[in-house]
Scaffold this active site. Structure first.
Site, PDB file in Angstrom:
ATOM      1  N   ALA A 207      36.184   2.156  32.978  1.00 48.18           N
ATOM      2  CA  ALA A 207      36.125   1.013  32.068  1.00 48.18           C
ATOM      3  C   ALA A 207      37.279   0.094  32.429  1.00 48.18           C
ATOM      4  O   ALA A 207      38.444   0.485  32.313  1.00 48.18           O
ATOM      5  CB  ALA A 207      36.226   1.464  30.612  1.00 48.18           C
ATOM      6  N   HIS A 208      36.935  -1.083  32.925  1.00 51.01           N
ATOM      7  CA  HIS A 208      37.990  -1.990  33.382  1.00 51.01           C
ATOM      8  C   HIS A 208      37.695  -3.455  33.105  1.00 51.01           C
ATOM      9  O   HIS A 208      38.585  -4.295  33.195  1.00 51.01           O
ATOM     10  CB  HIS A 208      38.192  -1.826  34.893  1.00 51.01           C
ATOM     11  CG  HIS A 208      37.078  -2.427  35.712  1.00 51.01           C
ATOM     12  ND1 HIS A 208      35.873  -1.804  35.883  1.00 51.01           N
ATOM     13  CD2 HIS A 208      36.980  -3.618  36.362  1.00 51.01           C
ATOM     14  CE1 HIS A 208      35.083  -2.562  36.618  1.00 51.01           C
ATOM     15  NE2 HIS A 208      35.727  -3.671  36.924  1.00 51.01           N
ATOM     16  N   ARG A 209      36.445  -3.797  32.770  1.00 49.56           N
ATOM     17  CA  ARG A 209      36.091  -5.201  32.627  1.00 49.56           C
ATOM     18  C   ARG A 209      36.811  -5.826  31.445  1.00 49.56           C
ATOM     19  O   ARG A 209      36.979  -5.199  30.396  1.00 49.56           O
ATOM     20  CB  ARG A 209      34.586  -5.366  32.483  1.00 49.56           C
ATOM     21  CG  ARG A 209      33.786  -4.835  33.652  1.00 49.56           C
ATOM     22  CD  ARG A 209      32.318  -5.148  33.513  1.00 49.56           C
ATOM     23  NE  ARG A 209      32.066  -6.545  33.836  1.00 49.56           N
ATOM     24  CZ  ARG A 209      31.802  -6.994  35.066  1.00 49.56           C
ATOM     25  NH1 ARG A 209      31.748  -6.147  36.073  1.00 49.56           N
ATOM     26  NH2 ARG A 209      31.590  -8.267  35.279  1.00 49.56           N
TER      27      ARG A 209
END
Length: 359
Positions: A207-209
């Site tokens: 999860a990075h957006r």
């Protein structure tokens, strides 16, 4: 007639991964080329190791632009690329995907005599709040060569009025890259032993957006849902967390459920090994959706839209958003699903098709 010279413009790890088969093919076929690294995700030590590990030559030019606001970053890249392209004078400029590096390369090349080639053209999420969506649309419309990974991508380009003579369906270079790097990962990665993981005994989370990790409600929803799924299935989740995401955890004072193990960011071969041996990938990454599909790993996407609808259509991926209950439901439905789907992204020869079209 001399062989046309190709300039590859890249700046992020996904671009390096997806353009690496093209660079390797140029080396094997003795095609003159130059690699220009914008430094969009700049880390000298990590990038040096990354190119070495993937057995790629060091870029001839490194602009070292680094992070910044979209306008500031893109403008700095354009300034740097102007000088490089003036010096190198390539016949073709190749960009990939939907990054600011791709946009900067496209703008710069469009003002010069070099033709512009867009690898992975025609992807659409139809979410114009995503900066990446704006980038990919703009690059497609200015490109001389739109290399679409699938028939659906080509259809979307036609629907936007892009001349069919500029479009060619080649497959996606991610297939070439996964097949090539899977062999390297088998030789070089010991990540399973390092983290004491058995194949199929764990799930993988990314999860990075910005729309997820910069929003405390969405980020908390992902963590809560993934944690509940892990508890209910008694299966650990490994989360290689980006430093920026770790900072937002602290800033939002979010707690990480116990079954989620945070680990430092991984190099690509270690990450590919985890993808290959996980029972499930839970992600907001477009690249992970593709890679998991190719590797036969079921996937759950914690986003509201995806520019990889083919993965959903064939049953390899489920789009669930960030509501905790929806995450749990989707993960339980997908975990350990037999990988009976057919890979929609091609046969692993996209790089050669692209070079043949350019040359």
């Amino acid at each position: 007639m001399s062989t046309p010279r190709i300039a590859f413009v890249l700046g992020t790890r996904p671009e390096i991964i997806k353009l690496s088969p093209l660079v390797r093919a140029c080396l094997e076929r003795a095609i003159p080329h130059v690699v220009v690294h914008t430094g969009q995700h700049y880390s000298e030590s990590l990038d040096t190791v990354f190119f070495e590990q993937l057995e790629l030559p060091t870029p001839a030019h490194d602009l070292a632009v680094g992070s910044g606001d979209h306008g500031e970053q893109t403008a700095a890249m354009i300034r740097g690329l102007e000088g490089v392209l003036e010096t190198e004078r390539p016949d073709h400029v190749v960009v990939q995907g939907d990054t600011n590096s791709a946009l900067a390369g496209a703008i710069t090349a469009s003002k010069r005599e070099a033709s512009l080639a867009h690898v992975e053209a025609g992807l659409r999420s139809f979410d114009r709040e995503m900066p990446e969506e704006i980038n990919r649309v703009l690059v497609d419309h200015v490109a001389d060569h739109c290399f679409a990974p699938t028939d659906e991508s080509a259809r979307l380009l036609a629907a936007e009025g892009i001349d069919g003579n500029r479009v060619r369906v080649t497959g996606n270079t991610i297939v070439d890259a996964v097949l090539q790097h899977r062999e390297l990962a088998t030789e070089k990665s010991d990540v399973l032993a390092e983290y004491d993981l058995e194949p199929g005994s764990f799930s993988l989370l990314t999860a990075h957006r910005a729309e997820n990790v910069d929003d405390p409600e969405r980020f908390a929803g992902i963590l809560e849902g993934v944690g509940a799924f892990a508890t209910r299935t008694d299966r650990e989740v490994v989360y290689p967390i980006h430093p920026r995401a770790r900072e937002t955890l602290a800033a939002f004072e979010l707690s990480v459920p116990e079954p989620i193990r945070l680990v430092d960011p991984l190099d690509f071969l270690d990450f590919l090994t985890l993808e290959d041996h996980a029972s499930l990938a839970i992600t907001d990454s477009g690249g992970v959706q593709e890679e998991a599909c190719i590797l036969g790993t079921p996937c759950v996407t914690v986003r509201d839209s995806t520019e990889r609808p083919e993965t959903v259509d064939i049953g390899a991926n489920r789009l669930v958003g960030t509501d905790p209950a929806a995450v749990v439901e989707g993960a339980e439905a997908m975990v350990d699903r037999p990988s009976t789907w057919s890979n929609p992204f091609g046969d692993g020869d996209a790089a050669d098709r692209i070079l043949d079209a350019l040359l």
